[in-house]
Design a protein around this motif. Sequence first.
Motif, PDB file in Angstrom:
ATOM      1  N   ALA A 117      59.715  12.150-123.387  1.00 53.22           N
ATOM      2  CA  ALA A 117      60.807  12.461-122.481  1.00 53.22           C
ATOM      3  C   ALA A 117      60.339  12.415-121.036  1.00 53.22           C
ATOM      4  CB  ALA A 117      61.389  13.837-122.803  1.00 53.22           C
ATOM      5  N   ALA A 118      59.953  11.235-120.622  1.00 53.29           N
ATOM      6  CA  ALA A 118      59.501  11.014-119.255  1.00 53.29           C
ATOM      7  C   ALA A 118      60.680  10.521-118.427  1.00 53.29           C
ATOM      8  CB  ALA A 118      58.380   9.983-119.245  1.00 53.29           C
ATOM      9  N   PRO A 119      60.578  10.541-117.093  1.00 53.94           N
ATOM     10  CA  PRO A 119      61.681  10.059-116.276  1.00 53.94           C
ATOM     11  C   PRO A 119      62.033   8.625-116.632  1.00 53.94           C
ATOM     12  CG  PRO A 119      60.049  11.203-114.933  1.00 53.94           C
ATOM     13  CD  PRO A 119      59.459  11.065-116.298  1.00 53.94           C
ATOM     14  N   ALA A 120      63.328   8.326-116.625  1.00 55.89           N
ATOM     15  CA  ALA A 120      63.774   6.987-116.983  1.00 55.89           C
ATOM     16  C   ALA A 120      63.331   5.985-115.926  1.00 55.89           C
ATOM     17  CB  ALA A 120      65.301   6.974-117.099  1.00 55.89           C
ATOM     18  N   ALA A 121      63.267   4.726-116.343  1.00 55.07           N
ATOM     19  CA  ALA A 121      62.885   3.665-115.412  1.00 55.07           C
ATOM     20  C   ALA A 121      63.945   3.523-114.331  1.00 55.07           C
ATOM     21  CB  ALA A 121      62.752   2.340-116.167  1.00 55.07           C
ATOM     22  N   PRO A 122      63.551   3.158-113.112  1.00 57.07           N
ATOM     23  CA  PRO A 122      64.540   2.971-112.055  1.00 57.07           C
ATOM     24  C   PRO A 122      65.481   1.830-112.408  1.00 57.07           C
ATOM     25  CG  PRO A 122      62.387   2.126-111.410  1.00 57.07           C
ATOM     26  CD  PRO A 122      62.190   2.884-112.669  1.00 57.07           C
ATOM     27  N   PRO A 123      66.761   1.932-112.035  1.00 60.73           N
ATOM     28  CA  PRO A 123      67.736   0.921-112.405  1.00 60.73           C
ATOM     29  C   PRO A 123      67.582  -0.355-111.600  1.00 60.73           C
ATOM     30  CG  PRO A 123      68.763   2.531-110.993  1.00 60.73           C
ATOM     31  CD  PRO A 123      67.372   3.013-111.242  1.00 60.73           C
ATOM     32  N   ALA A 124      66.466  -1.025-111.746  1.00 58.48           N
ATOM     33  CA  ALA A 124      66.232  -2.282-111.046  1.00 58.48           C
ATOM     34  C   ALA A 124      66.245  -3.419-112.037  1.00 58.48           C
ATOM     35  CB  ALA A 124      64.879  -2.247-110.332  1.00 58.48           C
ATOM     36  N   ARG A 134      60.724   3.053-122.290  1.00 59.46           N
ATOM     37  CA  ARG A 134      60.555   4.432-121.826  1.00 59.46           C
ATOM     38  C   ARG A 134      61.906   5.059-121.514  1.00 59.46           C
ATOM     39  NH1 ARG A 134      56.544   7.583-119.290  1.00 59.46           N
ATOM     40  NH2 ARG A 134      55.055   5.878-119.393  1.00 59.46           N
ATOM     41  N   ALA A 135      62.779   4.305-120.855  1.00 54.72           N
ATOM     42  CA  ALA A 135      64.094   4.830-120.506  1.00 54.72           C
ATOM     43  C   ALA A 135      64.913   5.129-121.757  1.00 54.72           C
ATOM     44  CB  ALA A 135      64.825   3.830-119.613  1.00 54.72           C
ATOM     45  N   ALA A 136      64.848   4.250-122.743  1.00 54.80           N
ATOM     46  CA  ALA A 136      65.611   4.461-123.977  1.00 54.80           C
ATOM     47  C   ALA A 136      65.116   5.693-124.724  1.00 54.80           C
ATOM     48  CB  ALA A 136      65.520   3.225-124.870  1.00 54.80           C
ATOM     49  N   LEU A 248      71.993   2.360-119.098  1.00 57.06           N
ATOM     50  CA  LEU A 248      70.680   2.171-118.485  1.00 57.06           C
ATOM     51  C   LEU A 248      70.471   0.752-117.982  1.00 57.06           C
ATOM     52  CD1 LEU A 248      68.573   3.992-121.255  1.00 57.06           C
ATOM     53  CD2 LEU A 248      69.490   4.991-119.154  1.00 57.06           C
ATOM     54  N   ASP A 249      71.283  -0.170-118.450  1.00 52.61           N
ATOM     55  CA  ASP A 249      71.130  -1.583-118.118  1.00 52.61           C
ATOM     56  C   ASP A 249      71.880  -1.890-116.834  1.00 52.61           C
ATOM     57  OD1 ASP A 249      70.880  -4.316-118.038  1.00 52.61           O
ATOM     58  OD2 ASP A 249      72.059  -4.695-119.847  1.00 52.61           O
ATOM     59  N   PRO A 250      71.181  -2.354-115.778  1.00 51.09           N
ATOM     60  CA  PRO A 250      71.884  -2.683-114.530  1.00 51.09           C
ATOM     61  C   PRO A 250      72.989  -3.704-114.730  1.00 51.09           C
ATOM     62  CG  PRO A 250      69.509  -2.656-114.199  1.00 51.09           C
ATOM     63  CD  PRO A 250      69.728  -2.539-115.669  1.00 51.09           C
ATOM     64  N   ALA A 251      72.826  -4.572-115.739  1.00 48.13           N
ATOM     65  CA  ALA A 251      73.858  -5.570-116.008  1.00 48.13           C
ATOM     66  C   ALA A 251      75.016  -5.005-116.807  1.00 48.13           C
ATOM     67  CB  ALA A 251      73.251  -6.763-116.747  1.00 48.13           C
ATOM     68  N   GLY A 252      74.836  -3.784-117.357  1.00 46.95           N
ATOM     69  CA  GLY A 252      75.899  -3.139-118.098  1.00 46.95           C
ATOM     70  C   GLY A 252      76.118  -3.661-119.495  1.00 46.95           C
ATOM     71  N   ARG A 253      75.192  -4.484-120.008  1.00 45.72           N
ATOM     72  CA  ARG A 253      75.363  -5.071-121.336  1.00 45.72           C
ATOM     73  C   ARG A 253      74.643  -4.279-122.424  1.00 45.72           C
ATOM     74  NH1 ARG A 253      74.497  -9.812-118.158  1.00 45.72           N
ATOM     75  NH2 ARG A 253      72.284  -9.742-118.705  1.00 45.72           N
ATOM     76  N   GLY A 254      73.620  -3.516-122.058  1.00 47.97           N
ATOM     77  CA  GLY A 254      72.802  -2.849-123.057  1.00 47.97           C
ATOM     78  C   GLY A 254      71.685  -3.766-123.540  1.00 47.97           C
ATOM     79  N   TRP A 255      70.703  -3.185-124.207  1.00 45.35           N
ATOM     80  CA  TRP A 255      69.519  -3.936-124.633  1.00 45.35           C
ATOM     81  C   TRP A 255      69.480  -4.080-126.145  1.00 45.35           C
ATOM     82  CZ3 TRP A 255      66.877   0.281-121.382  1.00 45.35           C
ATOM     83  CH2 TRP A 255      67.045   0.005-120.013  1.00 45.35           C
ATOM     84  N   THR A 256      68.570  -4.913-126.611  1.00 48.42           N
ATOM     85  CA  THR A 256      68.383  -5.085-128.043  1.00 48.42           C
ATOM     86  C   THR A 256      67.193  -4.248-128.500  1.00 48.42           C
ATOM     87  OG1 THR A 256      66.825  -6.940-127.913  1.00 48.42           O
ATOM     88  CG2 THR A 256      69.181  -7.454-127.768  1.00 48.42           C
ATOM     89  N   LEU A 257      67.093  -4.048-129.801  1.00 48.09           N
ATOM     90  CA  LEU A 257      66.001  -3.258-130.365  1.00 48.09           C
ATOM     91  C   LEU A 257      64.642  -3.884-130.102  1.00 48.09           C
ATOM     92  CD1 LEU A 257      67.668  -2.355-133.773  1.00 48.09           C
ATOM     93  CD2 LEU A 257      66.976  -0.706-132.023  1.00 48.09           C
ATOM     94  N   LEU A 258      64.610  -5.148-129.753  1.00 46.88           N
ATOM     95  CA  LEU A 258      63.330  -5.821-129.539  1.00 46.88           C
ATOM     96  C   LEU A 258      62.550  -5.225-128.369  1.00 46.88           C
ATOM     97  CD1 LEU A 258      64.284  -9.570-130.132  1.00 46.88           C
ATOM     98  CD2 LEU A 258      63.050  -8.019-131.659  1.00 46.88           C
TER      99      LEU A 258
END
Length: 272
Positions: A117-124, A134-136, A248-258
């Motif tokens: 539970a570390a700080p989330a990655a910056p939204p860049a 880490r953010a997830a 968390l995704d700057p593009a607003g799409r979300g990420w994959t499990l990969l």
Amino acid sequence: MDRYLAAAGLGDASRRVYRVSLRGWAWPLVDRRAPTGRERRGAHPPVVPLALLDDPRTPERLRRGLADRAASTLPRTVVRELACLRAATAWWLARGWIVTDPTAGLEPPGPYPGPAAAPAAPPASTAGAPDRARAALASRAPLRELALWHLLHESRAPVEQVLALDIDHLDLPGRRARSHGAAALAWGPGTARLLPMLLAGRTAGPVFVTGRRAPAGTPAADRCPVTGRGRLSYRRAAELFTAATRPLDPAGRGWTLLVLRDRPVRTGPASA
């Protein structure tokens, strides 16, 4: 409660923990605040009929009780106590002693304070895969999802292999497992803390199961013998991860499990 504890296959120490946790939930079920501190020791909980779990007002009572408990207790204790209640409720449901699950949608307030539970990655937009992982892992999510994500991240095993795991494949003290026909996998302290809570009250069947009973015709190997819930599918696991990471995704799409299979983040020594 006694019938559940006798059938749960727990050791003496774990059974005591479960008994204390389950008794503590009796207070909010009758709209009373549970005693805290020194008052908690030796306090006699109210006698509660099991049928009260089917009362339409019970979920709201449990939510208030959870908030009260979270305000005066370590977060890990709150997560453990909620896991105990969920395990017992699933067992009672499976036997038809109750007909609703009052714990559905019940989550501890705030993110789970696990080792990652570390700080989330910056939204860049230039954030790398380790930062996204880490953010997830630091996001607020149900226990099942957090356990799955930590296991994927720390073991770097294929998603299909992890979802195919059964409870009897696991060596929890050794932090490892061997899936039939697949290579052995191991995990770190984050998974080691989450898996026992996820599996509370279950000793057989799939490690990761759905939130509802499996459809008729589901093979026995893909169904939990305690709760009747089916094995979590790759598609559903992927959908949940993408939905959870969309904010968390700057593009607003979300990420994959990969993204979870990249370099594991450091979570401290294994003995922590």
